[in-house]
Write an enzyme that holds these catalytic residues in place. Structure first.
Site, short mmCIF file in Angstrom:
data_model
loop_
_atom_site.label_atom_id
_atom_site.label_comp_id
_atom_site.label_asym_id
_atom_site.label_seq_id
_atom_site.Cartn_x
_atom_site.Cartn_y
_atom_site.Cartn_z
CE LYS A 1 -14.02 -2.96 0.81
NZ LYS A 1 -12.79 -2.74 1.61
CE LYS B 1 -6.89 -7.37 -1.80
NZ LYS B 1 -7.67 -7.34 -0.57
CE LYS C 1 -4.48 -1.47 1.57
NZ LYS C 1 -5.65 -1.19 2.37
P1 ATP Z 1 -9.11 -2.11 0.00
O1 ATP Z 1 -9.30 -1.84 -1.46
O2 ATP Z 1 -9.53 -0.99 0.89
O3 ATP Z 1 -7.76 -2.66 0.32
P2 ATP Z 1 -10.29 -4.71 -0.18
O4 ATP Z 1 -11.36 -4.78 -1.20
O5 ATP Z 1 -8.97 -5.25 -0.57
O6 ATP Z 1 -10.15 -3.24 0.35
P3 ATP Z 1 -10.77 -5.37 2.61
O7 ATP Z 1 -11.75 -4.42 3.16
O8 ATP Z 1 -9.33 -5.18 2.91
O9 ATP Z 1 -10.92 -5.47 1.03
O10 ATP Z 1 -11.16 -6.85 2.99
C1 ATP Z 1 -12.38 -7.32 3.50
C2 ATP Z 1 -12.39 -8.83 3.47
O11 ATP Z 1 -12.50 -9.28 2.12
C3 ATP Z 1 -11.14 -9.49 4.03
O12 ATP Z 1 -11.50 -10.67 4.71
C4 ATP Z 1 -10.32 -9.79 2.80
O13 ATP Z 1 -9.42 -10.85 3.00
C5 ATP Z 1 -11.42 -10.16 1.82
N1 ATP Z 1 -11.02 -9.87 0.46
C6 ATP Z 1 -10.69 -8.65 -0.03
N2 ATP Z 1 -10.39 -8.72 -1.33
C7 ATP Z 1 -10.48 -10.03 -1.67
C8 ATP Z 1 -10.26 -10.75 -2.88
N3 ATP Z 1 -9.89 -10.14 -3.98
N4 ATP Z 1 -10.46 -12.07 -2.88
C9 ATP Z 1 -10.86 -12.70 -1.75
N5 ATP Z 1 -11.08 -12.09 -0.59
C10 ATP Z 1 -10.90 -10.77 -0.53
#
Ligand code: ATP
Ligand code: LTN
Length: 347
Positions: A218, A215, A133
């Site tokens: 969002k 990955k 990040k």
């Molecule tokens: P950000 O963009 O703010 O990093 P994010 O979409 O990566 O957010 P988080 O809010 O960090 O998501 O994660 C919420 C949950 O969703 C966590 O349990 C994380 O492991 C899961 N998660 C996030 N992205 C993925 C993905 N691409 N595949 C599977 N699980 C995910």
């Protein structure tokens, strides 16, 4: 009220409780840093929903984590409510689980401070998510982003959590939480329970549609994710444009990350085995597979979106549910914080 130490928690209060095995406590969080994606849904949300009767669940919209990177205030406010509404819409049932907003319970920030003071910086320097990040910009990202994993540890340790269901990107943070709990317990006496991470095999990591090396996230670019509120036309378009390769066969091959990712989504949502899916699409082209995948995603999200529309029509009810969630957990969080303060010598 007595603080819930490890020992007192283990003792059943009534004969009825003694007869029933104590359900394991689950805590998990999701940041309101954008609209939740299909990755969040497959990797986290739908598992939380499915396991509500198995565990004693606490789910948290972690707005304090969201502000570790810059957020527009009005958007943050809207995203927090939208995420909570989507979690309820996905099936989190306030009668069976607790769902609340992190900043509504101030013990999270307070315990995080105490834990910051027992966490060696060397441990934080090893955190992969921080490195990713912060990127090249290490000197200018916030100190909050650096101690993000310690706030996460506070979330988990406040509730004597046994199990933390996460995507594989978060396992390192749960390991760190164990190390922090251990260090605190060693220095100040048994206080915190060491939690275990639990990752799901299929769909543990859904990748970005436009770049399967990243990955799905969002906070990523629009074309990279399917959001839970995307209309069917947008879903079909994004899947049709998803990066694949110039080969033809539809098989689970990790060396072909684009098609592998799409197949993983298909498997996670449809529940068939890899062999069944490969047989289903033998001799068929990417176009046909992508259309079938789009149908499956649209059908999966349709009931969630319908329920979401109903929930957003009654904002006062959403406020009430979130206030109720915070009230349910606040006494436990405050008792744990009080114990930690006593141990350290602040009380
Ligand atoms: P950000 O963009 O703010 O990093 P994010 O979409 O990566 O957010 P988080 O809010 O960090 O998501 O994660 C919420 C949950 O969703 C966590 O349990 C994380 O492991 C899961 N998660 C996030 N992205 C993925 C993905 N691409 N595949 C599977 N699980 C995910
Ligand atoms: N860091 C997590 C979100 C999160 C969390 C938690 C998950 C914050 N606090 C406590 C589990 C338990 C993430 O990025 N997914």
């Amino acid at each position: 009220m007595t603080a819930p130490t490890k020992a007192s928690r283990a003792k059943p209060a009534t004969a009825k409780q003694a007869a029933e095995p104590r359900r394991e406590r689950v805590f998990s969080g999701i940041a309101p840093s954008g609209t939740p994606t299909l990755g969040n849904y497959i990797g986290a949300i739908r598992n939380w929903v499915a396991e509500q009767d198995i565990y004693d669940n606490i789910f948290c919209v972690v707005d304090l984590h969201a502000i570790t990177v810059p957020q527009d205030p009005a958007e943050l406010r809207a995203n927090t409510r939208q995420l909570a509404a989507l979690l309820f819409a996905s099936g989190i049932d306030p009668k069976r689980s607790v769902l609340f907003v992190q900043s509504h319970v101030s013990a999270h920030a307070e315990l995080a401070w105490i834990l910051n003071c027992v966490t060696p910086t060397g441990w934080l320097n090893r955190m992969t998510q921080f490195k990713v990040k912060a990127g090249e910009d290490r000197e200018s990202v916030s100190a909050g982003l650096y101690v993000y994993p310690v706030l996460m540890a506070a979330d988990i340790l406040l509730y004597q959590t046994d199990v933390v269901p996460v995507g594989d990107d978060q396992v390192q943070h749960v390991e760190l939480t164990r190390d922090i709990a251990n260090t605190f317990n060693f220095r100040f006496g048994e206080t915190f329970v060491e939690p275990k991470a639990r990752i799901r095999e299929v769909g543990a990591r859904i990748m970005a549609l436009d770049d399967p090396a990243k990955k799905m996230s969002k906070s990523g670019a629009e074309a990279s994710y399917i959001s839970l509120v995307d209309p069917p036309t947008a879903i079909r378009k994004k899947i049709a444009r998803a990066t694949t390769d110039s080969e033809r066969t539809i098989v689970f091959d990790e060396n072909r990350p684009g098609i592998f990712n799409l197949l993983t989504i298909y498997q996670a949502l449809g529940g068939e085995t890899r062999e069944q899916i490969e047989a289903e699409f033998a001799g068929k082209g990417y176009k046909e597979f992508k259309a079938a995948l789009a149908d499956l995603v649209v059908a999966t999200l349709e009931p969630v979106q319908q329920r979401y529309t109903e929930i957003t029509a009654d904002p006062a009810e959403l406020d009430r549910l979130l206030a109720q969630g915070a009230e349910q957990v606040r006494p436990r969080a405050e008792a744990m914080l009080k114990l930690a303060k006593e141990r350290v010598g602040l009380l």
